[in-house]
Write a protein that holds these residues in place. Structure first.
Motif, mmCIF file in Angstrom:
data_model
loop_
_atom_site.group_PDB
_atom_site.id
_atom_site.type_symbol
_atom_site.label_atom_id
_atom_site.label_comp_id
_atom_site.label_asym_id
_atom_site.label_seq_id
_atom_site.Cartn_x
_atom_site.Cartn_y
_atom_site.Cartn_z
ATOM 1 N N SER A 134 -5.329 -1.610 -1.965
ATOM 2 C CA SER A 134 -5.924 -2.362 -3.078
ATOM 3 C C SER A 134 -6.970 -3.351 -2.579
ATOM 4 O O SER A 134 -6.856 -3.898 -1.480
ATOM 5 C CB SER A 134 -4.844 -3.176 -3.796
ATOM 6 O OG SER A 134 -3.778 -2.373 -4.179
ATOM 7 N N SER A 190 -9.476 3.316 3.694
ATOM 8 C CA SER A 190 -8.500 4.233 3.081
ATOM 9 C C SER A 190 -8.660 5.646 3.643
ATOM 10 O O SER A 190 -7.676 6.327 3.949
ATOM 11 C CB SER A 190 -8.695 4.299 1.560
ATOM 12 O OG SER A 190 -8.582 3.023 0.995
ATOM 13 N N HIS A 208 0.816 -1.227 0.000
ATOM 14 C CA HIS A 208 0.000 0.000 0.000
ATOM 15 C C HIS A 208 0.849 1.277 0.000
ATOM 16 O O HIS A 208 0.323 2.367 -0.168
ATOM 17 C CB HIS A 208 -0.945 0.012 1.213
ATOM 18 C CG HIS A 208 -0.217 0.074 2.521
ATOM 19 N ND1 HIS A 208 0.217 -1.043 3.176
ATOM 20 C CD2 HIS A 208 0.171 1.135 3.279
ATOM 21 C CE1 HIS A 208 0.837 -0.684 4.288
ATOM 22 N NE2 HIS A 208 0.831 0.637 4.371
ATOM 23 N N ARG A 256 0.325 6.564 -0.674
ATOM 24 C CA ARG A 256 -0.411 5.393 -0.182
ATOM 25 C C ARG A 256 -1.660 5.080 -1.007
ATOM 26 O O ARG A 256 -2.446 5.969 -1.313
ATOM 27 C CB ARG A 256 -0.805 5.603 1.284
ATOM 28 C CG ARG A 256 0.392 5.439 2.198
ATOM 29 C CD ARG A 256 0.022 5.479 3.646
ATOM 30 N NE ARG A 256 0.980 4.687 4.403
ATOM 31 C CZ ARG A 256 0.973 4.565 5.720
ATOM 32 N NH1 ARG A 256 0.056 5.172 6.438
ATOM 33 N NH2 ARG A 256 1.871 3.818 6.326
ATOM 34 N N HIS A 257 -1.786 3.814 -1.320
ATOM 35 C CA HIS A 257 -2.962 3.369 -2.059
ATOM 36 C C HIS A 257 -3.272 1.936 -1.648
ATOM 37 O O HIS A 257 -2.439 1.040 -1.792
ATOM 38 C CB HIS A 257 -2.721 3.444 -3.574
ATOM 39 C CG HIS A 257 -3.785 2.758 -4.346
ATOM 40 N ND1 HIS A 257 -3.663 1.451 -4.783
ATOM 41 C CD2 HIS A 257 -5.026 3.161 -4.718
ATOM 42 C CE1 HIS A 257 -4.768 1.095 -5.403
ATOM 43 N NE2 HIS A 257 -5.609 2.107 -5.381
ATOM 44 N N PRO A 296 2.247 3.974 -4.983
ATOM 45 C CA PRO A 296 1.084 4.548 -5.676
ATOM 46 C C PRO A 296 0.494 3.576 -6.697
ATOM 47 O O PRO A 296 1.212 2.746 -7.261
ATOM 48 C CB PRO A 296 1.660 5.776 -6.389
ATOM 49 C CG PRO A 296 2.978 6.040 -5.762
ATOM 50 C CD PRO A 296 3.462 4.774 -5.145
ATOM 51 N N GLU A 297 -0.794 3.719 -6.915
ATOM 52 C CA GLU A 297 -1.515 2.799 -7.807
ATOM 53 C C GLU A 297 -0.833 2.696 -9.179
ATOM 54 O O GLU A 297 -0.651 1.601 -9.716
ATOM 55 C CB GLU A 297 -2.966 3.280 -7.974
ATOM 56 C CG GLU A 297 -3.816 2.328 -8.757
ATOM 57 C CD GLU A 297 -5.283 2.766 -8.790
ATOM 58 O OE1 GLU A 297 -5.579 3.941 -8.498
ATOM 59 O OE2 GLU A 297 -6.125 1.909 -9.101
#
Ligand SMILES: C[S@@+](CC[C@H](N)C(=O)[O-])C[C@H]1O[C@@H](n2cnc3c(N)ncnc32)[C@H](O)[C@@H]1O
Length: 274
Positions: free
Chosen positions: A186, A164, A124, A183-184, A127-128
């Protein structure tokens, strides 16, 4: 050597395991999937201060295996070196450790080399848009037949956005900057998608467990004792719960008292094979 990442972990000094309330049962489940044995080559990527190694020694003894700890923050690696030194003095011969200060997105490691790569609470942090590149690069450093083990939030459509936002608000109040950008979190199906796209086979959820988030545990560790920040976070969480449907709200919101909100999420250990 390529440039290492600069982020809030250069200053963040928390004991994750205590703050999060991790248990030996969870670590035993992790060890069952790592299959540590003499001579094994393991990479702990985004491994922070290498607490996993401490648990391996505590729960399995001083196995002579190769442990590469890679982290983007020198501060975390230094913290690991100090605590490993103290533990290893009583556990010789033990693992052979290398502390490697690298950005996981620009890994400088041999290809087809590791028997197992672990990412514990790390995916996480990326980044995406860079997630698939990370998985591809992890695939390239694992031996054919080797495994990739992930310990991560076990999120569904029902709770991902809420989780999130709760973490984002905490990071904002705590004054972190890189976390807000990088932070991302999933969904499980997204994790499985990255694994498959990278070339991994047999992606599986191996073990699922509760993650009980007590906001009060962040007062000292993240807010430097500032009760006002904790109270702002608590207020914000209560507002966010309004977006949850009734069944999910009952499941997640365990208890509220004057200073603490107890939220319950899931975490899991995932595994895939190269
Ligand atoms: C939540 S901590 C988890 C640490 C450890 N795996 C654990 O569970 O105790 C995330 C770690 O990822 C590291 N990190 C974040 N971005 C990184 C990057 N791009 N490359 C390497 N490490 C990174 C941070 O420095 C931090 O130590």
């Amino acid at each position: 050597m390529k440039a290492a990442v600069k982020n809030d972990y250069e200053t963040r000094n928390v004991n994750f395991s205590v703050m999060i309330g991790e248990t030996n049962e969870q670590y035993m489940a992790l060890l069952n999937n790592l299959n540590i044995e003499p001579g094994l080559k393991m990479l702990d990527l985004g491994g922070g201060y290498g607490f996993v190694l401490e648990k391996i020694i505590e729960l399995k003894g001083a196995v002579p295996f190769h442990y590469d700890l890679v982290d983007g923050a020198q501060h975390q690696l230094n913290k690991g070196k100090t605590s490993h030194l103290a533990i290893l003095n009583n556990n010789r011969p033990g693992p052979e450790i290398r502390y490697l200060h690298q950005n996981a997105l620009e890994l400088d490691l041999p290809q087809n080399y590791y028997d197992v790569v672990l990412c514990k609470m790390f995916i996480h942090e990326i980044p995406e848009a860079k997630k698939q590149a990370l998985f591809n690069s992890i695939y390239s450093v694992i031996k054919p037949g080797g495994s990739f083990v992930i310990w991560a939030p076990d999120l569904s459509v029902a709770d991902k956005d809420f989780y999130s936002k709760v973490i984002f608000e905490k990071d904002k109040l705590a004054g972190y900057t890189s976390f807000l950008i990088n932070r991302h979190f999933s969904l499980n199906e997204e994790l499985f998608g990255y694994l498959k796209q990278a070339g991994f086979t047999q992606p599986e959820k191996k073990h699922s467990f509760f993650y009980d988030l007590h906001t009060i545990n962040r007062l000292q560790e993240e807010f430097g004792g500032d009760e006002n920040k904790l109270s702002q976070w608590n207020d914000c969480i209560l507002k966010l719960t309004a977006s949850l449907n009734e069944d999910i709200r009952k499941k997640i919101l365990v208890a509220i008292d004057k200073t603490n909100i107890h939220l319950r999420f899931n975490r899991a250990i995932f595994k895939a094979i190269k």
